[in-house]
Design a protein around this motif. Structure first.
Motif, short mmCIF file in Angstrom:
data_model
loop_
_atom_site.label_atom_id
_atom_site.label_comp_id
_atom_site.label_asym_id
_atom_site.label_seq_id
_atom_site.Cartn_x
_atom_site.Cartn_y
_atom_site.Cartn_z
N UNK A 5 40.10 46.49 30.24
CA UNK A 5 39.84 45.13 29.75
C UNK A 5 40.04 45.00 28.25
N UNK A 6 39.69 46.02 27.49
CA UNK A 6 39.84 45.98 26.03
C UNK A 6 41.32 45.83 25.70
N UNK A 7 41.64 44.74 24.99
CA UNK A 7 43.03 44.47 24.65
C UNK A 7 43.72 43.52 25.61
N UNK A 8 43.05 43.20 26.73
CA UNK A 8 43.67 42.32 27.72
C UNK A 8 43.42 40.85 27.38
N UNK A 9 44.39 40.00 27.73
CA UNK A 9 44.28 38.56 27.46
C UNK A 9 43.48 37.90 28.58
N UNK A 10 42.17 38.18 28.59
CA UNK A 10 41.28 37.64 29.62
C UNK A 10 40.89 36.21 29.24
N UNK A 11 40.97 35.31 30.20
CA UNK A 11 40.55 33.93 29.93
C UNK A 11 39.05 33.89 29.63
N UNK A 12 38.68 32.99 28.74
CA UNK A 12 37.28 32.90 28.32
C UNK A 12 36.39 32.48 29.49
N UNK A 13 35.39 33.31 29.76
CA UNK A 13 34.52 33.07 30.90
C UNK A 13 33.57 31.90 30.68
N UNK A 14 33.32 31.53 29.42
CA UNK A 14 32.38 30.45 29.13
C UNK A 14 33.04 29.07 29.21
N UNK A 511 31.76 46.04 27.36
CA UNK A 511 30.76 46.64 28.24
C UNK A 511 31.37 47.11 29.55
N UNK A 512 32.25 46.29 30.13
CA UNK A 512 32.85 46.64 31.42
C UNK A 512 33.68 47.91 31.31
N UNK A 513 34.45 48.03 30.25
CA UNK A 513 35.24 49.25 30.06
C UNK A 513 34.35 50.47 29.85
N UNK A 514 33.34 50.32 29.00
CA UNK A 514 32.50 51.47 28.66
C UNK A 514 31.69 51.95 29.85
N UNK A 515 31.31 51.04 30.74
CA UNK A 515 30.48 51.42 31.89
C UNK A 515 31.31 51.73 33.13
N UNK A 516 32.49 51.11 33.23
CA UNK A 516 33.30 51.32 34.41
C UNK A 516 32.96 50.39 35.54
N UNK A 517 32.77 49.10 35.21
CA UNK A 517 32.44 48.10 36.23
C UNK A 517 33.40 46.92 36.10
N UNK A 518 33.53 46.11 37.15
CA UNK A 518 34.35 44.90 37.04
C UNK A 518 33.80 43.96 35.98
N UNK A 519 34.69 43.20 35.38
CA UNK A 519 34.28 42.30 34.29
C UNK A 519 33.25 41.28 34.76
N UNK A 520 33.42 40.78 36.00
CA UNK A 520 32.51 39.73 36.44
C UNK A 520 31.13 40.26 36.82
N UNK A 521 30.92 41.56 36.68
CA UNK A 521 29.58 42.12 36.88
C UNK A 521 28.72 42.00 35.60
#
Length: 780
Positions: A5-14, A511-521
């Motif tokens: 996820x770090x560096x990815x163009x993820x759409x803003x969840x808010x 957080x998702x990268x560091x823990x190893x979970x999906x972003x939506x978690x």
């Protein structure tokens, strides 16, 4: 850390809740029995209050109470003051500093138009406003100190008579041998530049809702602030309560920009009213109040000179600076020293002398606004660099090529401290490389060829360059906590407050990268003092570095706990546990994978047996940030000037920037674009104008112009990544950068467009009237 996820163009969840109109701002807070506050504000810039009569207001329908200073005197503690020099800076620079605290309501004298004098609390806002009109105040007008330069001289009206002067901050700073360099130079260029007073104008003005719970003596307040923990500290002091009894919640913020960092009168007055009346109280600032009572910004004059050789090499810089702080020196040395620390910027300059005077006037107090001294410094420096280029007959790009630092020259130390008291050392970057990148992206050479052809047809286009190096992410820390729920989902809480920066997305990516979970978690909560005991807030382009690294540190601790529990569950060694996509497994045995929720549940004791590990899957971190990281950028503006009307049209705007490792390029581009928009406002449109009596003349959006989408050109962004060695994530701050260079780049472009007329723009905004006046003066 992985890079899923770090560096990815993820759409803003808010964004969905904002787009659906479902965000919750302070004004959306509704409580049973809610009362509403309104304020009588001073109509005078400087006046003595000889009497206040409130009986007529109290008798109005729906009015519950009217409060003056005398009614609330036991609660009237000084509003917060900031900006004392840290030890390392105080040891290097001799400051002359004066600060007088402001009280939430005027005691006997008003010092600016808009200062709060009395508070009305009623059962509706319109009844409260009607009652304010019925308060009778007797005023004795006094002489006002309005002009910044005149106020600095002896004999001017004094804002604080006990000082005996209007000088709030004075100091001189020298590095190298500026006098010797000026004496040895082939030529010296000098000019005076004025940066106007303008302000942060968030879509959502300020607001406060407060409720006092008599049962347990706790105060809860919703506040449109960037600094929840600072507000908590102030209220704990006002009410003499332990901090855990004061909860400050910053809900969704409709912009902040530094304007919502100061400690304001209403932050205390609304909670005081709620406690005394035993009912919740709300106040929402209207736009007129915002323009005259919320913090103002900018407003500097620079008398600046460069010493140079005939080949364009800059030997030394000399500057004399004046800054208008308004009626109170709330922020100490922050704005003055920020300005000085950023004057040299990307240039290879070893000799400098600066003399600084920050004065108080009878105007709304100044505070940091997106850039906080940096846009003013960059405007003065980049304007005088273009003056040097014109004097030498060189292209402005070539002068910068000769003087910008290269990648192999960094780290680069200036022999002076930064504002945090630590050595001023640029950590990483490539300023010359950024210049070449932005010139190529903007088609600079092609523009030059086309420019000459268009001039022959009476079309006046120009191109302007501006570069900056910005100390970002002032420390010393930010708080973050991370915890897992029963299903292994992640809750991240931080003292950082999002006012549009996209924390719910970017911190979740970390957080998702560091823990190893999906972003939506991952759920991110910011700005609630009940979730993190210690925090600072969001300003100074700090959240990615301070909060981001604290989140990463806390997540690593939680991951280690999960690995231990999973190892016990799977009968393996903790070092052999892999966690990915929300599942724990033994390395090399993918069939052993179990959901994290099962690991958590297996750790909870039952009647039959203890858990496989202690189920404390939570951790807090306060990542130490002793000094700043240095972000940088070069901006290019292309304009067309109508010499008949003075109208300036922006044709194109290009930014090449370095903010270290990019967490989310979409968010980064949004931050750059928003900053550029505000910088365009400062360059072309916005100005807080006062008359000689200290009356605000541009107190509505009919008079105070803001740029709209119609005035903004396409904004192009070139991402350059030079990771900072000063934090594990390698990130640098970004939030302010876009706003720093536009006024300088645009002014340089205007001068370039009007080169055939010999025009030099010395002050902003570059309004059509100002452009026409310059053209007329040259023709005359």
């Amino acid at each position: 850390m992985g890079a899923k996820y770090f560096g990815a163009a993820v759409r803003r969840r808010e964004d969905p809740r904002f787009l659906r109109g479902e965000a919750r701002f302070v004004d959306d807070v509704r409580l049973p029995g809610l009362l509403h506050a309104a304020f009588l504000r001073s109509p005078h810039a400087h006046a003595r209050i000889t009497a206040i009569r409130t009986a007529a207001a109290v008798a109005m329908p729906g009015v519950v109470r009217v409060f003056t200073f005398a009614d609330l005197e036991r609660w009237m503690k000084p509003l917060p003051l900031f900006g004392a020099p840290p030890p390392g800076l105080a040891a290097a620079v001799r400051f002359e500093i004066r600060q007088t605290p402001q009280y939430a309501l005027c005691r006997d004298r008003a010092r600016y138009v808009g200062e709060a004098v009395a508070m009305v609390v009623a059962d509706s806002r319109y009844r409260a406003e009607d009652a304010v009109e019925r308060i009778e105040a007797d005023w004795e007008p006094l002489p006002a100190a309005v002009d910044m330069l005149a106020t600095a001289e002896a004999g001017a009206p004094l804002v604080h008579p006990e000082w005996g002067t209007n000088l709030a901050v004075g100091f001189s700073l020298a590095i190298g041998d500026a006098d010797g360099a000026f004496a040895a130079a082939d030529l010296v260029v000098e000019d005076t530049f004025h940066i106007q007073r303008y302000v942060g104008m968030p879509l959502e003005p300020r607001g406060v809702v407060a409720v006092w719970d008599r049962r347990d003596g706790t105060l809860t307040t919703w506040n449109s602030t960037q600094v929840s923990h600072f507000v908590q500290q102030g209220l704990a002091s006002t009410f003499d309560l332990p901090p855990h009894k004061v909860r400050v919640i910053a809900p969704d913020l409709g912009g902040g920009f530094g304007t919502k960092c100061s400690g304001y009168a209403e932050d205390a007055l609304v909670p005081i009213a709620a406690m005394l009346l035993g009912r919740p109280v709300k106040w929402t600032e209207d736009r007129r109040e915002h323009m005259m009572a919320a913090a103002h910004a900018r407003h500097q004059t620079h008398r600046i000179a460069l010493a140079a050789m005939r080949d364009g090499t800059i030997l030394a810089l000399r500057d004399r600076v004046w800054l208008d702080l308004g009626a109170y020196n709330v922020w100490g040395i922050v704005l003055p020293y920020n300005t000085v620390a950023h004057l040299v910027g990307p240039h290879r300059i070893r000799n400098m002398r600066v003399d600084f005077q920050a004065v108080v006037t009878h105007k709304t107090p100044n505070a940091p606004y997106r850039g906080a001294g940096r846009p003013e410094a960059v405007f003065a420096m980049d304007r005088v660099v273009d003056c040097l280029a014109r004097e030498l007959g060189m292209d402005p790009a070539d002068v910068r090529r000769r003087n910008y630092l290269r990648e192999d020259e960094l780290p680069w130390e200036l022999p002076m401290p930064y504002r945090d008291g630590n050595p001023l050392v640029y950590d990483s970057g490539n300023f010359l490389g950024a210049l070449e990148a932005v010139l190529a992206a903007a088609g600079y050479e092609e523009f030059r060829r086309e420019q000459a052809r268009l001039r022959a047809q009476g079309v006046y286009r120009g191109v302007g360059i501006s570069g900056y190096v910005e100390g970002t992410a002032v420390g010393p820390y930010e708080g973050a906590s991370v915890k897992l729920d029963l299903q292994g989902r992640v809750v991240v809480a931080t003292g950082a407050v999002s006012s549009g920066q996209g924390h719910e997305t970017s911190l979740a990516q970390i957080a998702a990268d560091a823990l190893g979970v999906p972003l939506d978690w991952v759920t991110v909560i910011g700005g609630d003092t009940a979730t993190v005991p210690f925090g600072i807030g969001t300003f100074a382009s700090r959240s990615a570095v301070t909060a981001g690294n604290s989140v990463a540190d806390a997540v690593r601790q939680v991951r280690d706990k999960l690995a231990t529990a999973a190892a016990n569950l799977l009968e393996a060694a903790p070092g052999d546990i892999e966690i990915e996509d929300g599942r724990a497994s033994v390395r090399g045995a993918p069939d052993s994978a179990v959901p994290l929720g099962r690991v958590v549940q297996a750790s909870i004791p039952t009647f039959a047996k203890p858990g496989v590990a202690s189920p404390d899957f939570e951790a807090s971190a306060y990542h130490h940030v002793p000094t700043v990281t240095y972000a940088s950028a070069v901006h290019v503006a292309q304009v067309e000037v109508d010499i008949g009307t003075g109208h300036v049209r922006l044709l194109r705007y290009v930014v090449a920037h370095d903010c270290g490792r990019v967490i989310n390029p979409l968010i980064v581009e949004g931050q750059v674009h928003g900053g550029v928009a505000q910088g365009v406002g400062g360059g072309l449109f916005e100005e807080m104008v006062y008359d000689d009596a200290g009356q605000l003349l541009t107190g509505t959006l009919m008079d105070y112009l803001l740029p709209t989408a119609m005035e903004l050109p396409p904004i192009e962004t070139v991402h350059l990544e030079y990771p900072s060695p000063r934090n594990p994530l390698g990130v640098k701050g970004l939030g302010e950068g876009g706003a720093i260079s536009p006024p300088a780049a645009i002014a340089n472009a205007i001068d370039d467009a009007l080169l055939p007329f010999g025009v030099r723009l010395r002050e902003t905004p570059a309004s059509p009237a100002r452009i026409l006046a310059l053209l007329e003066a040259r023709r005359a």
